[in-house]
Scaffold this motif. Structure first.
Motif, short mmCIF file in Angstrom:
data_model
loop_
_atom_site.label_atom_id
_atom_site.label_comp_id
_atom_site.label_asym_id
_atom_site.label_seq_id
_atom_site.Cartn_x
_atom_site.Cartn_y
_atom_site.Cartn_z
N LEU A 175 14.02 23.97 61.59
CA LEU A 175 14.03 24.97 60.53
C LEU A 175 15.26 25.85 60.56
O LEU A 175 15.83 26.18 59.51
CB LEU A 175 12.77 25.84 60.63
N ALA A 176 15.68 26.27 61.76
CA ALA A 176 16.81 27.20 61.87
C ALA A 176 18.11 26.50 62.23
O ALA A 176 19.18 27.11 62.14
CB ALA A 176 16.50 28.28 62.89
N GLY A 177 18.03 25.27 62.68
CA GLY A 177 19.24 24.55 63.08
C GLY A 177 19.86 25.10 64.34
O GLY A 177 21.08 25.03 64.53
N THR A 178 19.03 25.67 65.23
CA THR A 178 19.52 26.29 66.46
C THR A 178 18.75 25.75 67.65
O THR A 178 17.76 25.02 67.51
CB THR A 178 19.34 27.81 66.42
N GLY A 179 19.19 26.14 68.84
CA GLY A 179 18.43 25.87 70.04
C GLY A 179 17.27 26.83 70.15
O GLY A 179 17.08 27.70 69.30
N PRO A 180 16.46 26.68 71.20
CA PRO A 180 15.32 27.60 71.37
C PRO A 180 15.80 29.03 71.53
O PRO A 180 16.89 29.28 72.06
CB PRO A 180 14.64 27.10 72.65
N PRO A 181 15.02 29.99 71.06
CA PRO A 181 15.45 31.39 71.16
C PRO A 181 15.53 31.83 72.61
O PRO A 181 14.85 31.29 73.47
CB PRO A 181 14.35 32.15 70.40
N PRO A 182 16.37 32.83 72.91
CA PRO A 182 16.43 33.36 74.27
C PRO A 182 15.14 34.07 74.63
O PRO A 182 14.29 34.32 73.77
CB PRO A 182 17.61 34.34 74.21
#
Length: 283
Positions: A175-182
């Protein structure tokens, strides 16, 4: 406890707006879905709490009250009080307790970081994925320590680091095109209590002793099939797509559906998760 709008600490105002707003409303509307997602953690969590027949139990971040009702049933000569920032979830919790005939389960909207509990009011404090959202967790846990009788028990279920939870890794990627949140330990959020050293220091600093963290892992159920799970996840996290154009929204939605389809099985759509079962005592 009063039925008036509760006092909320300034550091918790954003959380109160979310949980007493659209986010809490979504959880209330889909109570069965959220309870199903966590269902496989409930037996170990309830067993760790060790609730006695006459115990007075405080359930922090009780949501729609499944854990409060379970605690109340385990304490037929005691009672369980469930508290949450969401007035809508508290309303659902009361309705379900009444429908189930659990008369010793009570519910109130409250910010436990600042609520004036009586000293030693409870024998046990429990919280299933509800204790990670305090603006000042040091203050909140000190208040909970004070609310417990000497020797009283604290039992938490908190998420391990985001990277250890397949569900958030997949949702962030698709959905966000990112890695897992910190997992920042000093900001409220699902992973704020994911670092064992931080949790131990936080609880010991608040006055608890015998702090222990046991790793537990279970699949979470998100729907009957890919389309059912997609509707549920988008209802919860669709805001991640709000700033995108139609083509990119469609591409990311399709990516998420493909991920969910790949996780279909006999129990529905399941993704792996990992949590800490945290136990401690008041000195």
């Amino acid at each position: 406890m009063s039925t008036m709008t509760p006092r909320v600490d300034p550091t918790n105002r954003a959380q109160a707006q979310a949980w007493d707003g659209t986010e809490g409303g979504y959880w209330a509307t889909h109570a069965d879905r959220f309870d199903l997602a966590l269902a496989r953690y409930q037996p170990a969590f309830h067993a760790a709490a060790g609730i006695g027949a006459a115990d007075r139990v405080l359930d922090v971040g009780c949501g729609t009250g499944l854990t409060t009702r379970a605690a109340a049933r385990a304490a037929p000569a005691g009672e369980a009080l469930g508290v949450d920032l969401s007035s809508r979830m508290i309303e659902v919790a009361r309705e379900r307790a009444a429908a189930d005939g659990v008369g010793n389960a009570r519910f109130a909207q409250a910010d436990v970081q600042v609520h004036p509990f009586a000293d030693g009011e409870f024998d046990a404090v429990i919280s299933r994925t509800g204790a990670m959202f305090f603006g000042r967790p040091d203050v909140a846990f000190a208040n909970l320590d004070r609310a417990l009788r000497p020797g009283g028990r604290l039992t938490l279920l908190t998420w391990q680091a985001a990277a250890s939870n397949e569900w958030i890794v997949a949702f962030a990627r698709d959905l966000a095109g990112t890695g897992p949140p910190p997992s920042p330990p000093h900001r409220p959020g699902p992973f704020s209590l994911s670092d064992p050293d931080h949790v131990r220091a936080l609880l010991e600093g608040a006055g608890f002793t015998d702090v222990a963290l046991d790793g537990v892992a279970e699949p979470e159920v998100y729907g009957r099939d890919a389309d059912d799970a997609l509707a549920f996840v988008l209802g919860l996290l669709g805001w991640m797509l709000s700033d995108l154009g139609p083509a990119e929204r469609d591409r990311r939605t399709a990516a998420l559906r493909a991920t969910l389809a790949a996780h279909e099985g006999p129990d529905g759509v399941t993704l792996d998760s990992a949590a800490w079962l945290v136990t401690a005592r008041r000195m």
